[in-house]
Design an enzyme around this catalytic site. Structure first.
Site, PDB file in Angstrom:
ATOM      1  N   TYR A   1     -23.090  49.596 -31.667  1.00  0.00           N
ATOM      2  CA  TYR A   1     -22.651  48.927 -30.435  1.00  0.00           C
ATOM      3  C   TYR A   1     -21.134  48.778 -30.393  1.00  0.00           C
ATOM      4  O   TYR A   1     -20.521  48.865 -29.318  1.00  0.00           O
ATOM      5  CB  TYR A   1     -23.376  47.573 -30.258  1.00  0.00           C
ATOM      6  CG  TYR A   1     -24.714  47.794 -29.598  1.00  0.00           C
ATOM      7  CD1 TYR A   1     -24.829  47.871 -28.220  1.00  0.00           C
ATOM      8  CD2 TYR A   1     -25.855  48.016 -30.364  1.00  0.00           C
ATOM      9  CE1 TYR A   1     -26.046  48.139 -27.610  1.00  0.00           C
ATOM     10  CE2 TYR A   1     -27.079  48.287 -29.773  1.00  0.00           C
ATOM     11  CZ  TYR A   1     -27.163  48.351 -28.389  1.00  0.00           C
ATOM     12  OH  TYR A   1     -28.362  48.629 -27.778  1.00  0.00           O
TER      13      TYR A   1
ATOM     14  N   ARG B   1     -19.859  51.972 -29.049  1.00  0.00           N
ATOM     15  CA  ARG B   1     -20.053  52.059 -27.591  1.00  0.00           C
ATOM     16  C   ARG B   1     -19.135  51.085 -26.845  1.00  0.00           C
ATOM     17  O   ARG B   1     -18.590  51.420 -25.794  1.00  0.00           O
ATOM     18  CB  ARG B   1     -21.522  51.780 -27.255  1.00  0.00           C
ATOM     19  CG  ARG B   1     -22.428  52.917 -27.704  1.00  0.00           C
ATOM     20  CD  ARG B   1     -23.875  52.646 -27.360  1.00  0.00           C
ATOM     21  NE  ARG B   1     -24.086  52.425 -25.953  1.00  0.00           N
ATOM     22  CZ  ARG B   1     -25.159  51.818 -25.451  1.00  0.00           C
ATOM     23  NH1 ARG B   1     -26.120  51.384 -26.244  1.00  0.00           N
ATOM     24  NH2 ARG B   1     -25.288  51.658 -24.152  1.00  0.00           N
TER      25      ARG B   1
ATOM     26  N   GLN C   1     -28.612  49.531 -14.298  1.00  0.00           N
ATOM     27  CA  GLN C   1     -29.167  49.603 -15.652  1.00  0.00           C
ATOM     28  C   GLN C   1     -28.041  49.682 -16.679  1.00  0.00           C
ATOM     29  O   GLN C   1     -28.284  49.688 -17.875  1.00  0.00           O
ATOM     30  CB  GLN C   1     -30.032  50.865 -15.790  1.00  0.00           C
ATOM     31  CG  GLN C   1     -31.225  50.905 -14.854  1.00  0.00           C
ATOM     32  CD  GLN C   1     -31.820  52.310 -14.794  1.00  0.00           C
ATOM     33  OE1 GLN C   1     -32.688  52.660 -15.578  1.00  0.00           O
ATOM     34  NE2 GLN C   1     -31.333  53.125 -13.887  1.00  0.00           N
TER      35      GLN C   1
ATOM     36  N   HIS D   1     -30.308  45.483 -17.599  1.00  0.00           N
ATOM     37  CA  HIS D   1     -30.378  45.767 -19.044  1.00  0.00           C
ATOM     38  C   HIS D   1     -29.348  44.965 -19.837  1.00  0.00           C
ATOM     39  O   HIS D   1     -29.115  45.278 -21.006  1.00  0.00           O
ATOM     40  CB  HIS D   1     -30.188  47.269 -19.302  1.00  0.00           C
ATOM     41  CG  HIS D   1     -31.381  48.096 -18.906  1.00  0.00           C
ATOM     42  ND1 HIS D   1     -31.370  49.472 -18.862  1.00  0.00           N
ATOM     43  CD2 HIS D   1     -32.633  47.733 -18.530  1.00  0.00           C
ATOM     44  CE1 HIS D   1     -32.559  49.914 -18.475  1.00  0.00           C
ATOM     45  NE2 HIS D   1     -33.333  48.879 -18.257  1.00  0.00           N
TER      46      HIS D   1
ATOM     47  N   CYS E   1     -27.726  34.653 -29.533  1.00  0.00           N
ATOM     48  CA  CYS E   1     -28.134  34.196 -30.861  1.00  0.00           C
ATOM     49  C   CYS E   1     -29.632  34.422 -31.061  1.00  0.00           C
ATOM     50  O   CYS E   1     -30.438  34.001 -30.218  1.00  0.00           O
ATOM     51  CB  CYS E   1     -27.794  32.712 -31.026  1.00  0.00           C
ATOM     52  SG  CYS E   1     -28.301  32.072 -32.621  1.00  0.00           S
TER      53      CYS E   1
ATOM     54  N   CYS F   1     -23.178  32.817 -34.255  1.00  0.00           N
ATOM     55  CA  CYS F   1     -23.302  31.867 -33.142  1.00  0.00           C
ATOM     56  C   CYS F   1     -22.397  30.668 -33.397  1.00  0.00           C
ATOM     57  O   CYS F   1     -22.404  30.101 -34.497  1.00  0.00           O
ATOM     58  CB  CYS F   1     -24.765  31.431 -33.064  1.00  0.00           C
ATOM     59  SG  CYS F   1     -25.084  30.092 -31.915  1.00  0.00           S
TER      60      CYS F   1
ATOM     61  N   GLY G   1     -27.250  58.306 -10.150  1.00  0.00           N
ATOM     62  CA  GLY G   1     -27.040  58.618 -11.561  1.00  0.00           C
ATOM     63  C   GLY G   1     -28.066  58.065 -12.522  1.00  0.00           C
ATOM     64  O   GLY G   1     -27.708  57.624 -13.607  1.00  0.00           O
ATOM     65  N   THR G   2     -29.334  58.108 -12.126  1.00  0.00           N
ATOM     66  CA  THR G   2     -30.371  57.722 -13.095  1.00  0.00           C
ATOM     67  C   THR G   2     -31.419  58.820 -13.196  1.00  0.00           C
ATOM     68  O   THR G   2     -31.808  59.413 -12.190  1.00  0.00           O
ATOM     69  CB  THR G   2     -31.013  56.358 -12.756  1.00  0.00           C
ATOM     70  OG1 THR G   2     -31.962  56.033 -13.772  1.00  0.00           O
ATOM     71  CG2 THR G   2     -31.694  56.335 -11.407  1.00  0.00           C
TER      72      THR G   2
ATOM     73  N   ASN H   1     -27.264  62.613  -7.479  1.00  0.00           N
ATOM     74  CA  ASN H   1     -27.388  63.085  -8.863  1.00  0.00           C
ATOM     75  C   ASN H   1     -27.111  64.595  -8.847  1.00  0.00           C
ATOM     76  O   ASN H   1     -27.604  65.290  -7.956  1.00  0.00           O
ATOM     77  CB  ASN H   1     -28.834  62.820  -9.340  1.00  0.00           C
ATOM     78  CG  ASN H   1     -28.985  62.896 -10.855  1.00  0.00           C
ATOM     79  OD1 ASN H   1     -28.478  63.826 -11.485  1.00  0.00           O
ATOM     80  ND2 ASN H   1     -29.686  61.936 -11.422  1.00  0.00           N
TER      81      ASN H   1
HETATM   82  P1  OAD Z   1     -29.944  58.865 -18.326  1.00  0.00           P
HETATM   83  O1  OAD Z   1     -28.980  59.311 -19.369  1.00  0.00           O
HETATM   84  O2  OAD Z   1     -31.401  58.930 -18.642  1.00  0.00           O
HETATM   85  O3  OAD Z   1     -29.705  59.734 -17.000  1.00  0.00           O
HETATM   86  C1  OAD Z   1     -28.428  59.929 -16.477  1.00  0.00           C
HETATM   87  C2  OAD Z   1     -28.578  60.626 -15.141  1.00  0.00           C
HETATM   88  O4  OAD Z   1     -27.288  60.734 -14.579  1.00  0.00           O
HETATM   89  C3  OAD Z   1     -29.149  62.046 -15.229  1.00  0.00           C
HETATM   90  O5  OAD Z   1     -30.180  62.214 -14.257  1.00  0.00           O
HETATM   91  C4  OAD Z   1     -27.944  62.929 -14.899  1.00  0.00           C
HETATM   92  O6  OAD Z   1     -28.308  64.135 -14.191  1.00  0.00           O
HETATM   93  C5  OAD Z   1     -27.132  62.020 -14.012  1.00  0.00           C
HETATM   94  N1  OAD Z   1     -25.686  62.279 -13.980  1.00  0.00           N
HETATM   95  C6  OAD Z   1     -24.907  62.862 -14.922  1.00  0.00           C
HETATM   96  N2  OAD Z   1     -23.641  62.909 -14.522  1.00  0.00           N
HETATM   97  C7  OAD Z   1     -23.595  62.352 -13.281  1.00  0.00           C
HETATM   98  C8  OAD Z   1     -22.551  62.102 -12.340  1.00  0.00           C
HETATM   99  N3  OAD Z   1     -21.288  62.419 -12.594  1.00  0.00           N
HETATM  100  N4  OAD Z   1     -22.889  61.505 -11.173  1.00  0.00           N
HETATM  101  C9  OAD Z   1     -24.176  61.175 -10.896  1.00  0.00           C
HETATM  102  N5  OAD Z   1     -25.190  61.371 -11.755  1.00  0.00           N
HETATM  103  C10 OAD Z   1     -24.901  61.955 -12.931  1.00  0.00           C
HETATM  104  O7  OAD Z   1     -29.476  57.400 -17.900  1.00  0.00           O
HETATM  105  P2  OAD Z   1     -30.312  56.252 -17.193  1.00  0.00           P
HETATM  106  O8  OAD Z   1     -31.216  56.800 -16.162  1.00  0.00           O
HETATM  107  O9  OAD Z   1     -29.340  55.215 -16.780  1.00  0.00           O
HETATM  108  O10 OAD Z   1     -31.971  51.914 -21.478  1.00  0.00           O
HETATM  109  O11 OAD Z   1     -31.165  55.724 -18.398  1.00  0.00           O
HETATM  110  C11 OAD Z   1     -31.978  54.619 -18.192  1.00  0.00           C
HETATM  111  C12 OAD Z   1     -32.076  53.813 -19.441  1.00  0.00           C
HETATM  112  O12 OAD Z   1     -32.509  54.647 -20.528  1.00  0.00           O
HETATM  113  C13 OAD Z   1     -30.754  53.265 -19.954  1.00  0.00           C
HETATM  114  O13 OAD Z   1     -30.362  52.083 -19.295  1.00  0.00           O
HETATM  115  C14 OAD Z   1     -31.052  53.017 -21.382  1.00  0.00           C
HETATM  116  C15 OAD Z   1     -31.715  54.335 -21.701  1.00  0.00           C
HETATM  117  O14 OAD Z   1     -32.521  54.389 -22.814  1.00  0.00           O
HETATM  118  C16 OAD Z   1     -31.928  51.086 -22.529  1.00  0.00           C
HETATM  119  O15 OAD Z   1     -31.122  51.221 -23.425  1.00  0.00           O
HETATM  120  C17 OAD Z   1     -32.936  49.992 -22.477  1.00  0.00           C
END
Ligand code: OAD
Length: 246
Positions: free
Chosen positions: A65, A68, A99, A117, A125, A146, A186-187, A212
């Site tokens: 972390y 990151r 997210q 998230h 803590c 803590c 972007g998900t 996306n």
């Molecule tokens: P992902 O990494 O699964 O997906 C990222 C998405 O962003 C993909 O569909 C890409 O095609 C798209 N992408 C890439 N570059 C982009 C850009 N410049 N503009 C727009 N879209 C773009 O990420 P999430 O869907 O956010 O959870 O993942 C969901 C959750 O899975 C996260 O919050 C995390 C992960 O495991 C936890 O840690 C609980």
């Protein structure tokens, strides 16, 4: 070329929600989870992002972390985050559900926001539940402690196998049932929450627009899929909607 229906519906929308994932921060240099350069290609979630992993090796989890947090601290919000913040100023009825834990939406000016998230900039803590903000940069100890009970602080983020905060989820669901426009950005939709949230908005009659560069789990629900990068598509869309308004 943006579909006329999308521009017109956004311009006359009464109530708007935006749902974002890691892709909106990709152009800021924050790695996504899946796809090229994705974190889950190089790291195993079960070693780093579960309560069991933290119980087994809290220092390892914090080191990951810290890596990151360092990346995110160096990153800046991009044009996509800025458009989302501008939309909030424009619409009286607006909610961002993200997210992302990187804090970039907040730094771009978003306030009406649910970080479903959690956030990298606070710790929680494991003993007494106190949530404390954590400065960027080196921490005095790993795990940080803590200030109330000296228990170990964990990152204040949702891990695999954990339940969503029901109050946050309920607020998001209630809002989405009322919106007439949902912009998903972007998900991948590979965790189920964005799909469930988008379905509620669709059932309420909202127009669902997905931004996306690639096909995603949202593509089947979305009325329109705008294929491109968030930092490029969102400014084009917002400029076009504003022209329609003026
Ligand atoms: P992902 O990494 O699964 O997906 C990222 C998405 O962003 C993909 O569909 C890409 O095609 C798209 N992408 C890439 N570059 C982009 C850009 N410049 N503009 C727009 N879209 C773009 O990420 P999430 O869907 O956010 O959870 O993942 C969901 C959750 O899975 C996260 O919050 C995390 C992960 O495991 C936890 O840690 C609980």
């Amino acid at each position: 070329m943006l579909p006329e229906e999308v521009i017109a519906q956004l311009a006359r929308a009464r109530c708007v929600a935006v749902l974002t994932g890691a892709g909106i921060s990709q152009e800021s240099g924050v790695p996504t989870f899946r796809g090229a350069g994705g974190l889950w290609n190089n790291y195993r979630a079960e070693d780093l992002a579960t309560p069991a992993a933290f119980a087994r090796d809290p220092v390892l989890v914090w080191q990951w972390y810290q890596m990151r947090r360092g990346l995110c601290a160096q990153a800046n919000p991009n044009a996509g985050h800025e458009v989302v913040a501008a939309m909030e100023k424009h619409f009286d009825c607006f909610l961002l559900i993200t997210q992302n834990v990187d804090g970039l939406h907040g730094r771009a000016g978003s306030r009406e926001m649910i970080e479903i998230h959690g956030n990298l900039w606070s710790g929680r803590c494991v003993d007494c539940g106190l949530i404390e903000s954590l400065p960027a940069g080196e921490l005095a100890a790993l795990p940080p402690r803590c200030s109330r009970c000296q228990g170990a602080l964990r990152p204040n983020v949702l891990w695999f196998g954990e339940s969503y905060d029901t109050a946050l989820l309920e607020r998001a669901l209630q809002f989405l049932a009322e919106v007439d426009f949902l912009l998903v950005v972007g998900t991948s939709g590979l965790v189920s929450i964005p799909l469930s949230l988008a379905r509620v908005a669709a059932q309420g009659g909202a127009l669902i627009v997905d931004v996306n560069p690639a096909d995603s789990g949202l593509s089947t629900i979305a009325h329109h899929s705008l294929r491109g990068r968030a930092g490029e598509v969102l400014p084009l869309l917002w400029t076009a909607a504003n022209k329609t308004l003026s």
